[in-house]
Design a protein around this motif. Structure first.
Motif, PDB file in Angstrom:
ATOM      1  N   LEU A   1      -5.352  -0.977 -12.034  1.00  0.00           N
ATOM      2  CA  LEU A   1      -4.160  -0.425 -12.687  1.00  0.00           C
ATOM      3  C   LEU A   1      -2.917  -0.537 -11.777  1.00  0.00           C
ATOM      4  CD1 LEU A   1      -5.283   2.912 -14.419  1.00  0.00           C
ATOM      5  CD2 LEU A   1      -4.107   0.996 -15.503  1.00  0.00           C
ATOM      6  N   VAL A   2      -3.166  -0.115 -10.528  1.00  0.00           N
ATOM      7  CA  VAL A   2      -2.059  -0.105  -9.557  1.00  0.00           C
ATOM      8  C   VAL A   2      -1.546  -1.527  -9.321  1.00  0.00           C
ATOM      9  CG1 VAL A   2      -1.583   0.254  -7.115  1.00  0.00           C
ATOM     10  CG2 VAL A   2      -2.648   2.049  -8.450  1.00  0.00           C
ATOM     11  N   GLU A   3      -2.458  -2.484  -9.179  1.00  0.00           N
ATOM     12  CA  GLU A   3      -2.044  -3.860  -8.923  1.00  0.00           C
ATOM     13  C   GLU A   3      -1.349  -4.456 -10.142  1.00  0.00           C
ATOM     14  OE1 GLU A   3      -5.445  -5.920  -7.486  1.00  0.00           O
ATOM     15  OE2 GLU A   3      -5.243  -5.030  -5.484  1.00  0.00           O
ATOM     16  N   ALA A   4      -1.862  -4.096 -11.324  1.00  0.00           N
ATOM     17  CA  ALA A   4      -1.212  -4.593 -12.544  1.00  0.00           C
ATOM     18  C   ALA A   4       0.230  -4.092 -12.623  1.00  0.00           C
ATOM     19  CB  ALA A   4      -2.004  -4.134 -13.764  1.00  0.00           C
ATOM     20  N   SER A   5       0.425  -2.809 -12.293  1.00  0.00           N
ATOM     21  CA  SER A   5       1.791  -2.247 -12.298  1.00  0.00           C
ATOM     22  C   SER A   5       2.667  -2.989 -11.293  1.00  0.00           C
ATOM     23  CB  SER A   5       1.781  -0.767 -11.915  1.00  0.00           C
ATOM     24  OG  SER A   5       1.188  -0.034 -12.931  1.00  0.00           O
ATOM     25  N   HIS A   6       2.114  -3.190 -10.091  1.00  0.00           N
ATOM     26  CA  HIS A   6       2.879  -3.813  -9.007  1.00  0.00           C
ATOM     27  C   HIS A   6       3.298  -5.226  -9.378  1.00  0.00           C
ATOM     28  CE1 HIS A   6       3.274  -5.704  -4.884  1.00  0.00           C
ATOM     29  NE2 HIS A   6       4.194  -4.714  -4.888  1.00  0.00           N
ATOM     30  N   LYS A   7       2.343  -5.962  -9.981  1.00  0.00           N
ATOM     31  CA  LYS A   7       2.661  -7.350 -10.350  1.00  0.00           C
ATOM     32  C   LYS A   7       3.614  -7.407 -11.547  1.00  0.00           C
ATOM     33  CE  LYS A   7      -1.502  -9.637  -8.690  1.00  0.00           C
ATOM     34  NZ  LYS A   7      -2.894  -9.868  -9.071  1.00  0.00           N
ATOM     35  N   GLY A   8       3.477  -6.427 -12.417  1.00  0.00           N
ATOM     36  CA  GLY A   8       4.270  -6.451 -13.664  1.00  0.00           C
ATOM     37  C   GLY A   8       5.745  -6.107 -13.464  1.00  0.00           C
ATOM     38  N   ASP A   9       6.103  -5.642 -12.305  1.00  0.00           N
ATOM     39  CA  ASP A   9       7.520  -5.249 -12.108  1.00  0.00           C
ATOM     40  C   ASP A   9       8.011  -5.843 -10.794  1.00  0.00           C
ATOM     41  OD1 ASP A   9       9.977  -4.053 -11.779  1.00  0.00           O
ATOM     42  OD2 ASP A   9       9.321  -2.092 -12.529  1.00  0.00           O
ATOM     43  N   SER A  10       8.894  -6.784 -10.892  1.00  0.00           N
ATOM     44  CA  SER A  10       9.354  -7.477  -9.677  1.00  0.00           C
ATOM     45  C   SER A  10      10.133  -6.547  -8.746  1.00  0.00           C
ATOM     46  CB  SER A  10      10.217  -8.672 -10.060  1.00  0.00           C
ATOM     47  OG  SER A  10      11.364  -8.205 -10.770  1.00  0.00           O
ATOM     48  N   GLN A  11      10.656  -5.445  -9.291  1.00  0.00           N
ATOM     49  CA  GLN A  11      11.430  -4.533  -8.448  1.00  0.00           C
ATOM     50  C   GLN A  11      10.525  -3.543  -7.718  1.00  0.00           C
ATOM     51  OE1 GLN A  11      14.693  -5.194  -8.413  1.00  0.00           O
ATOM     52  NE2 GLN A  11      14.228  -6.751  -9.976  1.00  0.00           N
ATOM     53  N   LEU A  12       9.304  -3.491  -8.129  1.00  0.00           N
ATOM     54  CA  LEU A  12       8.387  -2.502  -7.561  1.00  0.00           C
ATOM     55  C   LEU A  12       7.839  -3.015  -6.231  1.00  0.00           C
ATOM     56  CD1 LEU A  12       7.187   0.225  -8.307  1.00  0.00           C
ATOM     57  CD2 LEU A  12       5.336  -0.978  -9.481  1.00  0.00           C
ATOM     58  N   ARG A  13       8.097  -2.261  -5.172  1.00  0.00           N
ATOM     59  CA  ARG A  13       7.667  -2.704  -3.845  1.00  0.00           C
ATOM     60  C   ARG A  13       6.295  -2.141  -3.462  1.00  0.00           C
ATOM     61  NH1 ARG A  13      12.922  -1.850  -0.151  1.00  0.00           N
ATOM     62  NH2 ARG A  13      14.137  -3.620  -0.883  1.00  0.00           N
ATOM     63  N   ALA A  14       6.106  -0.909  -3.854  1.00  0.00           N
ATOM     64  CA  ALA A  14       4.832  -0.300  -3.470  1.00  0.00           C
ATOM     65  C   ALA A  14       4.386   0.695  -4.516  1.00  0.00           C
ATOM     66  CB  ALA A  14       4.976   0.411  -2.123  1.00  0.00           C
ATOM     67  N   VAL A  15       3.067   0.767  -4.720  1.00  0.00           N
ATOM     68  CA  VAL A  15       2.483   1.762  -5.628  1.00  0.00           C
ATOM     69  C   VAL A  15       1.296   2.387  -4.889  1.00  0.00           C
ATOM     70  CG1 VAL A  15       1.544   2.189  -7.917  1.00  0.00           C
ATOM     71  CG2 VAL A  15       2.996   0.201  -7.551  1.00  0.00           C
ATOM     72  N   LYS A  16       1.228   3.704  -4.927  1.00  0.00           N
ATOM     73  CA  LYS A  16       0.104   4.373  -4.259  1.00  0.00           C
ATOM     74  C   LYS A  16      -0.388   5.508  -5.144  1.00  0.00           C
ATOM     75  CE  LYS A  16       1.708   3.382   0.425  1.00  0.00           C
ATOM     76  NZ  LYS A  16       0.696   2.381   0.729  1.00  0.00           N
ATOM     77  N   VAL A  17      -1.654   5.734  -5.118  1.00  0.00           N
ATOM     78  CA  VAL A  17      -2.215   6.882  -5.843  1.00  0.00           C
ATOM     79  C   VAL A  17      -2.973   7.745  -4.825  1.00  0.00           C
ATOM     80  CG1 VAL A  17      -3.811   7.639  -7.650  1.00  0.00           C
ATOM     81  CG2 VAL A  17      -2.441   5.590  -7.995  1.00  0.00           C
ATOM     82  N   PHE A  18      -2.659   9.036  -4.849  1.00  0.00           N
ATOM     83  CA  PHE A  18      -3.297   9.997  -3.945  1.00  0.00           C
ATOM     84  C   PHE A  18      -4.124  10.972  -4.764  1.00  0.00           C
ATOM     85  CE2 PHE A  18       0.657   8.571  -2.145  1.00  0.00           C
ATOM     86  CZ  PHE A  18       0.358   8.319  -0.806  1.00  0.00           C
ATOM     87  N   ASP A  19      -5.172  11.503  -4.128  1.00  0.00           N
ATOM     88  CA  ASP A  19      -5.891  12.577  -4.832  1.00  0.00           C
ATOM     89  C   ASP A  19      -5.192  13.894  -4.581  1.00  0.00           C
ATOM     90  OD1 ASP A  19      -6.484  13.411  -2.338  1.00  0.00           O
ATOM     91  OD2 ASP A  19      -8.638  12.943  -2.429  1.00  0.00           O
ATOM     92  N   ARG A  20      -5.721  14.957  -5.147  1.00  0.00           N
ATOM     93  CA  ARG A  20      -5.047  16.245  -5.071  1.00  0.00           C
ATOM     94  C   ARG A  20      -4.888  16.760  -3.647  1.00  0.00           C
ATOM     95  NH1 ARG A  20      -8.570  20.421  -8.222  1.00  0.00           N
ATOM     96  NH2 ARG A  20      -8.622  18.736  -9.687  1.00  0.00           N
ATOM     97  N   ASP A  21      -5.740  16.206  -2.751  1.00  0.00           N
ATOM     98  CA  ASP A  21      -5.651  16.672  -1.356  1.00  0.00           C
ATOM     99  C   ASP A  21      -4.764  15.776  -0.517  1.00  0.00           C
ATOM    100  OD1 ASP A  21      -7.390  18.741  -1.923  1.00  0.00           O
ATOM    101  OD2 ASP A  21      -9.103  17.340  -1.768  1.00  0.00           O
ATOM    102  N   GLY A  22      -4.134  14.792  -1.171  1.00  0.00           N
ATOM    103  CA  GLY A  22      -3.210  13.932  -0.458  1.00  0.00           C
ATOM    104  C   GLY A  22      -3.881  12.739   0.175  1.00  0.00           C
ATOM    105  N   ARG A  23      -5.154  12.503  -0.157  1.00  0.00           N
ATOM    106  CA  ARG A  23      -5.816  11.319   0.401  1.00  0.00           C
ATOM    107  C   ARG A  23      -5.425  10.096  -0.409  1.00  0.00           C
ATOM    108  NH1 ARG A  23     -10.204  14.916   1.106  1.00  0.00           N
ATOM    109  NH2 ARG A  23     -10.936  14.380  -0.973  1.00  0.00           N
ATOM    110  N   LEU A  24      -5.100   9.035   0.269  1.00  0.00           N
ATOM    111  CA  LEU A  24      -4.716   7.793  -0.412  1.00  0.00           C
ATOM    112  C   LEU A  24      -5.959   7.167  -1.014  1.00  0.00           C
ATOM    113  CD1 LEU A  24      -2.529   5.629  -1.002  1.00  0.00           C
ATOM    114  CD2 LEU A  24      -3.166   4.550   1.175  1.00  0.00           C
ATOM    115  N   LEU A  25      -5.878   6.940  -2.327  1.00  0.00           N
ATOM    116  CA  LEU A  25      -7.033   6.379  -3.004  1.00  0.00           C
ATOM    117  C   LEU A  25      -6.886   4.879  -3.176  1.00  0.00           C
ATOM    118  CD1 LEU A  25      -7.540   9.147  -5.737  1.00  0.00           C
ATOM    119  CD2 LEU A  25      -8.732   8.907  -3.554  1.00  0.00           C
ATOM    120  N   VAL A  26      -5.768   4.477  -3.758  1.00  0.00           N
ATOM    121  CA  VAL A  26      -5.533   3.042  -3.943  1.00  0.00           C
ATOM    122  C   VAL A  26      -4.053   2.777  -3.652  1.00  0.00           C
ATOM    123  CG1 VAL A  26      -7.336   2.618  -5.666  1.00  0.00           C
ATOM    124  CG2 VAL A  26      -5.088   3.408  -6.407  1.00  0.00           C
ATOM    125  N   SER A  27      -3.810   1.486  -3.345  1.00  0.00           N
ATOM    126  CA  SER A  27      -2.439   1.145  -2.965  1.00  0.00           C
ATOM    127  C   SER A  27      -2.148  -0.320  -3.247  1.00  0.00           C
ATOM    128  CB  SER A  27      -2.265   1.455  -1.469  1.00  0.00           C
ATOM    129  OG  SER A  27      -1.098   0.888  -0.983  1.00  0.00           O
TER     130      SER A  27
END
Ligand SMILES: Nc1nc2c(ncn2[C@@H]2O[C@H](COP(=O)(O)OP(=O)(O)OP(=O)(O)O)[C@@H](O)[C@H]2O)c(=O)[nH]1
Length: 441
Positions: A72-98
């Motif tokens: 999902l994250v990579e699809a978003s990143h590729k789908g928007d040329s202006q998007l530099r970074a996308v990250k998803v964190f869990d509720r405790d602030g741990r980075l899940l995907v990027s």
């Protein structure tokens, strides 16, 4: 040269400056509003994108399906040329995907949407909060998996997106360039319009001031052409009328001055004539006679014409005065002068040079001819009479005749010789004509 702006420049400024200022002000208000709207649109776009991803990520996150999350994250990143970074964190602030590279620090992981613009970056953080219905569905479907029912208040995780604002800046630059171009265009238009307006006023003013300068320098026939002066035609007409008045006044003054000058000259001539004439007899006085005699002698010498002089004196005039009174003496003098004048030709001159003594200058006459004239005069006097209190009064006169000689140096010498002949005529008994002896004889 004056450093002050001319009337054309002032009028131009008066017409152009407000227009330019208003145009520039309006343009910059519009520009700043547009830039604000643009930024807000970008923020909205970022928030919507992050919210959409948060919605999509809700279930994979709940199911701990990191692979799907990564896609999902990579699809978003590729789908928007202006998007530099996308990250998803869990509720405790741990980075899940990027996907992509995040620049700068993280935003605090709080249960609210956050937006931050820093330099050319826009960072947005959206909490992942599942809908109550979805939570129940998910819980029922996954109870078999041993998952606990989710908490309704705390976010499940966070989506962080960072957008590059290069295109926003590019758009702003384009806007700025457009605004500058529009400003310059407006200024150019204002310049052209102002120049046209200013020249409609300054051209007539220039023409009128030129005519006024010509009038001031004495050309009173200079006139403006009101038909070419537009709104200033009244002023042009006024200048023409003023010039006409000045010309008329000057003409009147000139005529008055000419009249006064002519009168003065006539008075002066009359005074000079009077000074040269004898007041009683109106023949030349001593000064007038000698002046003209000098001139005549010069002329006869130049042309070698003969010239003679008669010196004439009334006989026993004192007795006439004493016997009949001074007034009768004056009448005799006047009568005597008229008798002598009658015998003269056009170029001859007569003058009273003493009390009862007269001189006659005869140009172009030798002694013999002059003596004949003198004889005629003597006879005329002797044969004439005036009446005093009804009684006739006779009188006579004596004549001395002298011809101007080449060796003679002056009028005075000629007069002296004629005077001597007169004296001799008196001595010989009066009422006679005697010729003078030549000079040096
Ligand atoms: N009425 C009158 N008398 C004048 C005027 N000028 C001079 N006389 C007089 O003329 C007289 C001249 O006299 P004299 O010079 O003695 O000469 P005269 O009596 O004519 O004698 P002779 O010349 O020798 O014949 C004087 O009595 C003057 O006063 C004048 O303008 N009017």
């Amino acid at each position: 040269m004056s450093s002050k702006p001319g009337i054309r420049a002032r009028l131009w400024l008066a017409a152009a400056l407000p227009t330019v200022l208003v145009v520039v002000a309006l343009l910059w208000v519009f520009l700043s509003r547009y830039a604000e709207d643009l930024t807000e649109a970008w923020q909205e776009r970022a928030r919507v994108a992050a919210t959409q991803l948060a919605g999509s990520a809700e279930f994979p996150l709940f199911a701990n399906d990191l692979e799907t999350l990564q896609r999902l994250v990579e699809a978003s990143h590729k789908g928007d040329s202006q998007l530099r970074a996308v990250k998803v964190f869990d509720r405790d602030g741990r980075l899940l995907v990027s996907a992509g590279t995040l620049q700068g620090g993280l935003l605090p992981l709080e249960a609210r949407v956050q937006l931050e613009i820093s330099g050319e970056r826009l960072t947005v953080l959206v909490p992942i909060e599942g809908s109550p219905a979805a939570r129940v569905d998910l819980f029922q479907e996954t109870t078999g998996l041993g998952l606990s029912q989710p908490d309704a208040t705390t976010p499940r995780g966070f989506v962080l997106m960072q957008f590059g604002l290069e295109s926003l800046e590019r758009r702003r630059s384009e806007l700025l360039a457009w605004a500058l171009a529009a400003t310059l265009g407006a200024m150019l238009l204002a310049t052209l319009l102002s120049t046209a307006i200013a020249s409609r006023v300054t051209r007539p003013i220039g023409q009128i001031s030129l005519v006024v300068q010509r009038i001031a320098s004495g050309s009173l026939d200079a006139r403006t052409n009101p038909q070419h002066c537009g709104a200033l035609s009244g002023l042009a007409q006024g200048v023409n009328e003023m010039a006409q008045q000045v010309a008329m006044t000057q003409q009147e003054l000139r005529q008055q001055v000419e009249l006064a000058t002519r009168e003065l000259r006539e008075q002066k001539d009359a005074a000079e004539r009077a000074a040269r004439l004898d007041a009683l007899t109106q023949v030349l006085g001593r000064r007038g006679f000698t002046e003209q005699a000098h001139t005549e002698i010069q002329r006869c010498m130049r042309y070698q014409h003969p010239l003679s002089l008669l010196m004439i004196d009334i006989d026993h005039f004192k007795t006439i005065n004493d016997t009949h009174g001074h007034a009768t003496g004056d009448a005799v003098l006047l009568h005597f002068a008229q008798l002598l004048a009658r015998e003269l030709r056009e170029n001859d001159m007569i003058g009273r040079i003493g009390g009862e003594e007269f001189a006659v200058l005869l140009p172009n006459s030798n002694a013999e001819q002059a003596a004949r004239v003198a004889e005629r005069m003597r006879e005329a006097v002797a044969n004439s009479q005036i009446h005093v209190r009804g009684q006739p009064l006779h009188f006579t006169a004596s004549f001395g005749v002298a011809e101007f000689q080449a060796q003679e140096l002056s009028l005075e010498s000629l007069m002296a010789r004629a005077d001597a002949a007169l004296y001799e005529a008196k001595r010989q008994g009066r009422n006679r004509v005697l010729l003078a002896t030549p000079p040096g004889a």
